[in-house]
Design a protein around this motif. Structure first.
Motif, mmCIF file in Angstrom:
data_model
loop_
_atom_site.group_PDB
_atom_site.id
_atom_site.type_symbol
_atom_site.label_atom_id
_atom_site.label_comp_id
_atom_site.label_asym_id
_atom_site.label_seq_id
_atom_site.Cartn_x
_atom_site.Cartn_y
_atom_site.Cartn_z
ATOM 1 N N ASP A 180 12.428 -3.663 25.288
ATOM 2 C CA ASP A 180 12.752 -3.906 26.691
ATOM 3 C C ASP A 180 11.826 -3.172 27.661
ATOM 4 O O ASP A 180 12.169 -2.922 28.800
ATOM 5 N N VAL A 181 10.618 -2.852 27.211
ATOM 6 C CA VAL A 181 9.607 -2.227 28.066
ATOM 7 C C VAL A 181 8.349 -3.083 27.981
ATOM 8 O O VAL A 181 7.856 -3.352 26.885
ATOM 9 N N ASP A 182 7.848 -3.523 29.141
ATOM 10 C CA ASP A 182 6.679 -4.406 29.101
ATOM 11 C C ASP A 182 5.473 -3.838 29.836
ATOM 12 O O ASP A 182 4.533 -4.557 30.154
ATOM 13 N N THR A 183 5.495 -2.538 30.099
ATOM 14 C CA THR A 183 4.350 -1.861 30.691
ATOM 15 C C THR A 183 4.007 -0.655 29.818
ATOM 16 O O THR A 183 4.860 -0.145 29.100
ATOM 17 N N PRO A 184 2.759 -0.204 29.882
ATOM 18 C CA PRO A 184 2.376 0.956 29.067
ATOM 19 C C PRO A 184 3.194 2.191 29.436
ATOM 20 O O PRO A 184 3.459 2.451 30.613
ATOM 21 N N ILE A 185 3.602 2.946 28.423
ATOM 22 C CA ILE A 185 4.356 4.181 28.639
ATOM 23 C C ILE A 185 3.777 5.280 27.755
ATOM 24 O O ILE A 185 3.181 5.001 26.715
ATOM 25 N N GLU A 186 3.960 6.511 28.176
ATOM 26 C CA GLU A 186 3.495 7.646 27.378
ATOM 27 C C GLU A 186 4.572 8.159 26.452
ATOM 28 O O GLU A 186 4.289 8.644 25.365
ATOM 29 N N SER A 187 5.831 8.068 26.892
ATOM 30 C CA SER A 187 6.943 8.514 26.058
ATOM 31 C C SER A 187 8.232 7.886 26.575
ATOM 32 O O SER A 187 8.277 7.375 27.690
ATOM 33 N N CYS A 188 9.251 7.924 25.744
ATOM 34 C CA CYS A 188 10.560 7.408 26.161
ATOM 35 C C CYS A 188 11.623 7.911 25.182
ATOM 36 O O CYS A 188 11.308 8.421 24.116
ATOM 37 N N CYS A 189 12.851 7.716 25.570
ATOM 38 C CA CYS A 189 13.982 8.010 24.709
ATOM 39 C C CYS A 189 14.609 6.655 24.390
ATOM 40 O O CYS A 189 15.110 5.977 25.292
ATOM 41 N N ALA A 190 14.525 6.225 23.140
ATOM 42 C CA ALA A 190 14.948 4.875 22.769
ATOM 43 C C ALA A 190 15.890 4.919 21.568
ATOM 44 O O ALA A 190 15.916 5.892 20.808
ATOM 45 N N LYS A 191 16.628 3.843 21.411
ATOM 46 C CA LYS A 191 17.551 3.685 20.279
ATOM 47 C C LYS A 191 16.933 2.718 19.270
ATOM 48 O O LYS A 191 16.521 1.616 19.635
ATOM 49 N N ILE A 192 16.872 3.113 18.014
ATOM 50 C CA ILE A 192 16.375 2.231 16.954
ATOM 51 C C ILE A 192 17.462 1.209 16.646
ATOM 52 O O ILE A 192 18.593 1.576 16.340
ATOM 53 N N ILE A 193 17.108 -0.089 16.728
ATOM 54 C CA ILE A 193 18.091 -1.147 16.480
ATOM 55 C C ILE A 193 17.805 -1.938 15.217
ATOM 56 O O ILE A 193 18.592 -2.794 14.823
ATOM 57 N N GLY A 194 16.682 -1.666 14.562
ATOM 58 C CA GLY A 194 16.357 -2.400 13.342
ATOM 59 C C GLY A 194 14.912 -2.199 12.947
ATOM 60 O O GLY A 194 14.244 -1.270 13.411
ATOM 61 N N ALA A 195 14.435 -3.122 12.094
ATOM 62 C CA ALA A 195 13.064 -3.033 11.604
ATOM 63 C C ALA A 195 12.519 -4.417 11.301
ATOM 64 O O ALA A 195 13.271 -5.355 11.041
ATOM 65 N N ILE A 196 11.208 -4.516 11.342
ATOM 66 C CA ILE A 196 10.497 -5.709 10.886
ATOM 67 C C ILE A 196 9.783 -5.306 9.606
ATOM 68 O O ILE A 196 9.018 -4.336 9.596
ATOM 69 N N TYR A 197 10.063 -6.013 8.552
ATOM 70 C CA TYR A 197 9.403 -5.770 7.269
ATOM 71 C C TYR A 197 8.307 -6.801 7.088
ATOM 72 O O TYR A 197 8.575 -7.998 7.086
ATOM 73 N N ARG A 198 7.083 -6.337 6.971
ATOM 74 C CA ARG A 198 5.937 -7.211 6.731
ATOM 75 C C ARG A 198 5.780 -7.376 5.227
ATOM 76 O O ARG A 198 5.434 -6.432 4.519
#
Length: 64
Positions: free
Chosen positions: A5-23
């Protein structure tokens, strides 16, 4: 890591992990995170990340 839910460059943030993408055809999996409380479906995530993940065979796993 993808912060959904962030579409601009950021240096840091506090975020919640909601899952993963497995390649499946690469060694580097990616965590999925959000700053807010928005919920995303697998399809919404695939659409948002198609610019990068189109090169890989992937599976998305979201926390329940």
């Amino acid at each position: 890591m993808y912060i959904l839910d962030v579409d601009t460059p950021i240096e840091s943030c506090c975020a919640k992990i909601i899952g993963a993408i497995y390649r499946l055809n690469d060694e580097e999996d990616k965590l999925l995170a959000v700053v807010g409380d928005k919920k995303y479906t697998d399809e919404e995530i695939k659409e948002m990340l198609a610019f990068q993940e189109k090169f890989f065979v992937t599976e998305i796993e979201l926390d329940k």
